[in-house]
Design an enzyme around this catalytic site. Structure first.
Site, PDB file in Angstrom:
ATOM      1  N   ARG A  69       0.814  -1.113  -0.101  1.00 55.95           N
ATOM      2  CA  ARG A  69      -0.088  -0.060   0.010  1.00 55.95           C
ATOM      3  C   ARG A  69       0.921   1.231  -0.087  1.00 55.95           C
ATOM      4  O   ARG A  69       1.895   1.227   0.429  1.00 55.95           O
ATOM      5  CB  ARG A  69      -0.975   0.051   1.149  1.00 55.95           C
ATOM      6  N   TYR A 210      -1.268  -3.377  -7.019  1.00 58.01           N
ATOM      7  CA  TYR A 210      -1.081  -4.175  -5.644  1.00 58.01           C
ATOM      8  C   TYR A 210      -2.265  -4.195  -4.749  1.00 58.01           C
ATOM      9  O   TYR A 210      -2.694  -2.946  -4.228  1.00 58.01           O
ATOM     10  CB  TYR A 210       0.299  -3.767  -5.131  1.00 58.01           C
ATOM     11  N   LYS A 219      -9.390  -2.146   1.439  1.00 56.23           N
ATOM     12  CA  LYS A 219      -9.295  -0.956   2.371  1.00 56.23           C
ATOM     13  C   LYS A 219     -10.027   0.162   2.125  1.00 56.23           C
ATOM     14  O   LYS A 219     -10.551   1.125   2.513  1.00 56.23           O
ATOM     15  CB  LYS A 219      -7.765  -0.445   2.251  1.00 56.23           C
ATOM     16  N   HIS A 239     -11.198  -2.014  11.295  1.00 55.84           N
ATOM     17  CA  HIS A 239     -10.141  -2.954  11.094  1.00 55.84           C
ATOM     18  C   HIS A 239      -9.703  -3.749  12.048  1.00 55.84           C
ATOM     19  O   HIS A 239      -8.957  -3.845  12.864  1.00 55.84           O
ATOM     20  CB  HIS A 239      -8.879  -2.104  10.787  1.00 55.84           C
ATOM     21  N   SER A 261      -1.035  -3.740  11.437  1.00 56.59           N
ATOM     22  CA  SER A 261      -0.535  -4.741  10.702  1.00 56.59           C
ATOM     23  C   SER A 261       0.748  -5.410  11.392  1.00 56.59           C
ATOM     24  O   SER A 261       1.529  -4.732  12.425  1.00 56.59           O
ATOM     25  CB  SER A 261       0.107  -4.040   9.463  1.00 56.59           C
ATOM     26  N   CYS A 263       0.864  -7.581  13.708  1.00 60.39           N
ATOM     27  CA  CYS A 263       0.649  -7.965  15.175  1.00 60.39           C
ATOM     28  C   CYS A 263      -0.273  -9.494  15.349  1.00 60.39           C
ATOM     29  O   CYS A 263      -0.620  -9.603  16.391  1.00 60.39           O
ATOM     30  CB  CYS A 263      -0.159  -6.807  15.762  1.00 60.39           C
ATOM     31  N   ASP A 286      -9.664  -9.375   9.025  1.00 61.91           N
ATOM     32  CA  ASP A 286      -9.195  -8.202   8.651  1.00 61.91           C
ATOM     33  C   ASP A 286     -10.124  -7.083   9.085  1.00 61.91           C
ATOM     34  O   ASP A 286      -9.782  -5.976   9.308  1.00 61.91           O
ATOM     35  CB  ASP A 286      -8.720  -8.109   7.344  1.00 61.91           C
ATOM     36  N   ARG A 378       2.260 -12.097  -0.642  1.00 66.32           N
ATOM     37  CA  ARG A 378       0.698 -12.573  -0.116  1.00 66.32           C
ATOM     38  C   ARG A 378       0.204 -13.648  -0.580  1.00 66.32           C
ATOM     39  O   ARG A 378       0.581 -14.226  -1.654  1.00 66.32           O
ATOM     40  CB  ARG A 378      -0.087 -11.020  -0.442  1.00 66.32           C
TER      41      ARG A 378
HETATM   42  C1  OXD Z   1      -3.149  -4.328   6.064  1.00 69.12           C
HETATM   43  C2  OXD Z   1      -3.544  -5.494   5.201  1.00 69.12           C
HETATM   44  O1  OXD Z   1      -2.215  -3.570   5.195  1.00 69.12           O
HETATM   45  O2  OXD Z   1      -4.625  -6.039   5.773  1.00 69.12           O
HETATM   46  O3  OXD Z   1      -3.588  -3.866   7.031  1.00 69.12           O
HETATM   47  O4  OXD Z   1      -3.292  -5.525   4.191  1.00 69.12           O
HETATM   48 MN    MN Z   2      -5.166  -5.134   7.483  1.00 70.02          MN
END
Ligand code: OXD
Ligand code: MN
Length: 598
Positions: A69, A210, A219, A239, A261, A263, A286, A378
């Protein structure tokens, strides 16, 4: 936008602007997904993995510049700058649309324009929202087919007159007559824009192929635009993972959890408990959309249909359920593969197969010290394939939430778990959570805490102060006794040697057990200045080989550390300006007062 005619008009407008060779409406059928995949394999854009090891799986390598991102290139373009607030990039929407219209002009030349109608949330849920993504990336089409309910069923709802969010995407790499395509077309960084127009409920994304930049349901829609819809309509778009926990007696609890992210959200959502008789099932990993039910409780749906997870570090040990989920029908991106169609990443827990080609497409030398997979490599995999998926994960009305976890990665100060005194105090906990910056991020800030309210820092579609007000307003929409309890957890405390004290992973079930006992009113807890904390004896540590002193340590509140923490929280609040709710300053004042008492 709303209904069939607006959709047709919009598609025609974008076709005329972007001048693709063809227009293709995505139906969502398996045949169509297969034929798009075959086309990409034939063109050398994708490779099929070994059919025996990974049936129906493909692997893609992105351009080396297009791997994550791009927060610096992400904009919340509300009419007024103050509405986007201090945590977002802002540009005047008229100006930004002018810039983007220039970029989109002719941007799909030589390519196919795909129209993907999709639903965020189960197709029959009253809480679901519809979108239509226009894209010139077939990779995006097959990913959206996993991550959302994409195709004819969503289109039928729009044709019946429902509202949809227009999501416009182009990789920003038009092809001139006779020009050969590359495997992963995209635009240079300064031409990438991930733009959101709150008043229009519209998303325009240019230049990146991406994940979070290009799969616009995730997102961009389910968090940034949905957070605005949630504020206006009185619900919460968050989130958060969603898990279902069943006790040995068969009592069911649902828990959501907000973590930044890296964690372990996906791992927690698929946790395998280490304590006898407990079971965790997965509802989402997520995003959670939470609505107030008629009974005053909060109900959550997972708006997504798949998991877009980080591959490196995923192993039989860290997450056996994720490993089982990705064995088939999965799209991998930026991992390492070989000519036999074998797949590998760092932390997979197995030896690397021979003759790997790394994520950049180069032969990989294990001695080189280079990573074979990109750290943000990913997998895109259907949630329905997860062995721990909860039978009711698609329940149209969602699941009732008993507890909300917030937390981050903190080596010191924050205890293993503490419970809020009440809802307002819980919102305060969510507003101060965050992680220490590690060496991988910004070197001059190592050790400093990057605060990330409810893990939404990059995803709130409006002013962070108003966002926190929406959380506080829950007590007006429901009542304290019906709302979930809020707990702040920290699995990441370290000892003097820099080693993690708490074993984490499956042993986090021990903390979940204490949480359920707090909900049921059966577990004691000590009242401390920061909230309710279990004593060592209150946690079920049966069969766990840990150092008692160290565990006692991570259940102890150090007043000096917390006074320092409070000072840092005040700085963080002040940085958010005048819209920061008074109630949260009240909580901070009260915390400081309690810390100063004997
Ligand atoms: C993030 C994802 O960046 O879930 O939080 O990809
Ligand atoms: Mn996420």
């Amino acid at each position: 936008m709303k209904g069939k005619q607006m959709l047709l008009d919009w598609v025609e407008e974008i076709r005329a602007l972007t001048t693709p060779d063809e227009v293709h409406w995505f139906s969502g059928s398996q045949e169509e997904i297969k034929s798009l995949t075959d086309m990409m394999v034939e063109k050398g854009i994708a490779e099929r993995l070994n059919e025996e090891l990974y049936p129906g799986c493909t692997h893609f390598r992105s351009d080396a510049s297009d791997v994550a991102r791009v927060e610096d290139r992400t904009f919340i373009s509300s009419k007024l700058e103050e509405d986007s607030g201090p945590t977002n990039n802002w540009e005047d929407p008229v100006e930004l649309k002018k810039t983007l219209t220039g970029l989109f002009t002719g941007s799909m030349k030589g390519r196919t324009l795909y129209v993907i109608p999709f639903s965020m949330g189960p197709i029959d849920s009253p809480y679901s929202k519809l979108g239509v993504e226009i894209t010139d990336s077939p990779y995006v089409v097959i990913n959206m087919a996993i991550m959302t309910r994409a195709g004819d069923a969503a289109l039928a709802r729009i044709e019946a007159g429902e509202e949809f969010v227009p999501c416009l995407h182009s990789v920003g790499a038009p092809l001139e007559e006779g020009q050969e395509d590359v495997a992963w077309p995209c635009a240079p960084m300064d031409k990438k824009y991930i733009a959101h127009f709150p008043e229009d409920r519209a998303i325009w994304s240019f230049g990146s192929g991406y994940g979070g930049n290009a799969l616009l349901g995730k997102k961009c829609f389910a968090l940034r635009i949905a957070s605005i819809q949630a504020r206006d309509e009185g619900w919460l778009a968050e989130h958060m993972l969603i898990l279902k926990l069943t006790s040995p007696e068969g009592k069911v609890y649902h828990v959501t959890g907000a973590f930044p992210s890296a964690c372990g959200k996906t791992n927690l959502a698929m946790l395998v408990p280490t304590i006898e008789g407990w079971k965790v099932e997965t509802v989402g990993d997520d995003i959670a959309w939470m609505h107030y039910g008629e009974d005053g409780r909060l109900y959550a749906i997972n708006p997504e249909a798949g998991f877009f997870g980080v591959a490196p570090g995923t192993s039989e040990k860290s997450n056996p359920s994720a490993m089982a989920t990705i064995q088939k029908n999965t799209i991998f991106t930026n991992n390492a593969t070989n000519a036999k169609g074998e797949l590998w990443w760092e932390g997979m827990g197995v030896e690397a197969p021979e003759n790997l080609v790394d994520w950049k497409g180069q032969p990989w030398d294990p001695e080189s010290g280079e990573k074979a997979a990109h750290p943000n490599a990913r997998f895109t995999t259907p949630a329905s394939q997860c062995p721990t998926i909860a039978p009711d994960w698609e329940a149209p009305m969602g699941v009732p939430i008993d507890a909300i976890l917030v937390g981050g990665r903190r080596a010191t100060t924050i205890p293993l778990v503490h419970e809020s005194f009440n809802w307002q105090h819980g919102v305060f906990m969510g507003s101060i959570m965050g992680s220490e910056v590690t060496a991988a991020v910004i070197s001059d800030k190592i050790g400093q805490v990057r605060r990330d309210p409810f893990a939404m820092l990059p995803f709130i579609g409006y002013h962070v102060g108003d966002y926190l007000k929406n959380w506080l307003s829950a007590t007006e929409k429901s009542s304290e006794d019906k709302l979930p309890r809020i707990f702040y957890v920290n699995w990441f405390r370290k000892n003097d040697e820099g080693k993690f004290i708490w074993p984490g992973f499956g042993d986090n079930s021990r903390v979940l057990k204490w949480i359920t006992e707090r909900i049921d009113g059966t577990a004691p807890a000590r009242k401390t200045p920061i909230g309710y904390v279990p004593a060592f004896e209150d946690l079920d540590l049966t069969g766990l080989d840990v150092d008692e002193e160290e565990i006692r340590d991570i259940l102890t509140i150090d007043r000096d550390e917390w006074l320092e923490e409070a000072r840092s929280i005040r700085e963080h609040f002040d940085g958010y300006g005048e819209k920061m709710p008074r109630e949260l300053y009240d909580e901070l004042d009260a915390l400081e007062e309690r810390l100063s008492e004997d």
